[in-house]
Design a protein around this motif. Structure first.
Motif, PDB file in Angstrom:
ATOM      1  N   LEU A 200       0.844  -1.187   0.000  1.00 17.26           N
ATOM      2  CA  LEU A 200       0.000   0.000   0.000  1.00 17.26           C
ATOM      3  C   LEU A 200       0.880   1.237   0.000  1.00 17.26           C
ATOM      4  O   LEU A 200       1.961   1.250   0.593  1.00 17.26           O
ATOM      5  CB  LEU A 200      -0.911   0.017   1.228  1.00 17.26           C
ATOM      6  N   GLN A 201       0.417   2.272  -0.677  1.00 19.74           N
ATOM      7  CA  GLN A 201       1.186   3.506  -0.778  1.00 19.74           C
ATOM      8  C   GLN A 201       0.294   4.710  -0.528  1.00 19.74           C
ATOM      9  O   GLN A 201      -0.862   4.740  -0.944  1.00 19.74           O
ATOM     10  CB  GLN A 201       1.832   3.620  -2.163  1.00 19.74           C
ATOM     11  N   ASN A 202       0.842   5.692   0.178  1.00 21.48           N
ATOM     12  CA  ASN A 202       0.128   6.934   0.431  1.00 21.48           C
ATOM     13  C   ASN A 202      -0.215   7.589  -0.903  1.00 21.48           C
ATOM     14  O   ASN A 202       0.685   7.866  -1.702  1.00 21.48           O
ATOM     15  CB  ASN A 202       1.023   7.858   1.267  1.00 21.48           C
ATOM     16  N   PRO A 203      -1.503   7.852  -1.202  1.00 21.81           N
ATOM     17  CA  PRO A 203      -1.872   8.439  -2.494  1.00 21.81           C
ATOM     18  C   PRO A 203      -1.231   9.792  -2.763  1.00 21.81           C
ATOM     19  O   PRO A 203      -1.085  10.191  -3.910  1.00 21.81           O
ATOM     20  CB  PRO A 203      -3.399   8.569  -2.393  1.00 21.81           C
ATOM     21  N   SER A 204      -0.843  10.508  -1.731  1.00 17.20           N
ATOM     22  CA  SER A 204      -0.276  11.847  -1.940  1.00 17.20           C
ATOM     23  C   SER A 204       1.189  11.930  -1.525  1.00 17.20           C
ATOM     24  O   SER A 204       1.732  13.016  -1.391  1.00 17.20           O
ATOM     25  CB  SER A 204      -1.085  12.879  -1.140  1.00 17.20           C
TER      26      SER A 204
END
Length: 270
Positions: A184-188
């Motif tokens: 998972l990756q921070n969208p921003s």
């Protein structure tokens, strides 16, 4: 001295340009080297006559000015501001054959260049910051051996994945692609989760998925990062039990990983 390397030729592949320092502002570990990815250079040599060397680099506004420096030095205008640049050099005399640019429009991360029969394959994440659905784009591009560098997309993945390496099988021109997936990756931002699984897939010659080989990892963050052939079999290298972006925020001792090199089983042979 006897046996020392002798310089046969030297050529300027790309001119120097300004590089802006990019550092971590939150978190304690740069999982995929994202904050330094704009500095990475990838090189491979084909088996042509004469053999040619391909050098790939990413240009990102305000991080480096590769496109601008290239345009000014070689007199080759580049309309794009963000993307990947690949330059080819003849290894016999150092002659610069030509360059091509892929305009990615958004942030790009180049992960590798590989020589293949008739050209080069290179792979990158185009828009590596995921959207609200957790999807990133991974593409591989085939470049012909001609000076004009015609380009076409060979394959793409719309899963949360990073491809770290690729190798061609001598089975109808198919490829082994490896890296990591399921994170998972921070969208921003660039924060990446601690949990991730290894990615190992067999691709057809046209880039379509032939088989997900389902490589099994260990605890925490898993990555397959390198592949090499040996005696008709494959050696796979990478890490298990690796950190995420914020694993070491409270305890720096958690920034640790176990590296490995294993002989692959049940993989396509050469």
């Amino acid at each position: 001295m006897s046996g020392a390397y002798q310089r046969a030729w030297r050529t300027l592949v790309e001119p120097g340009s300004s590089i802006l320092l990019v550092s971590i502002t939150s978190g304690s570990f740069d999982v995929f080297g994202q904050l330094q990815n704009h500095l990475r250079i990838f090189v491979d040599v084909d088996a042509g006559t004469p053999a040619t060397l391909a050098v790939g680099v990413v240009s990102t506004p305000f991080a480096n000015f590769t496109f601008r420096a290239h345009s000014e030095y070689f007199g080759e205008p580049i309309a794009a501001s963000t993307g990947a640049l690949l330059t080819r050099v003849a290894s016999s005399d150092g002659r610069r054959v030509g360059s091509t640019v892929i305009d990615t429009h958004n942030l790009a991360e180049l992960h590798g260049v590989r020589a293949t029969p008739g050209g080069f394959v290179w792979w990158a994440e185009f828009s590596p910051r995921c959207d609200q659905t957790g999807v990133v784009g991974m593409r591989s591009l085939r470049l012909s051996a001609a000076m004009a560098f015609p380009v076409r997309t060979v394959w793409s993945m719309s899963i949360e994945a990073t491809c770290c390496s690729m190798s061609q099988c001598c089975l109808a021109g198919r490829y082994l692609a490896l890296g990591t997936t399921g994170y998972l990756q921070n969208p921003s931002g660039a924060s990446i989760s601690e949990a991730a699984q290894p990615l190992l897939a067999l691709l057809n010659s046209d880039g379509s998925l032939a088989q997900n080989l389902g490589y099994t990892g260990g605890a925490r963050h898993n990555q397959l990062t390198t592949i090499a052939s040996r005696n008709g079999r494959w050696l796979l290298g990478g890490m298990i039990n690796g950190p995420g972006t914020h694993s070491g925020d409270a305890d720096r001792n958690l920034i640790v990983a176990d590296g490995f090199l294993r002989e692959g089983s049940n993989l396509p042979t050469q």
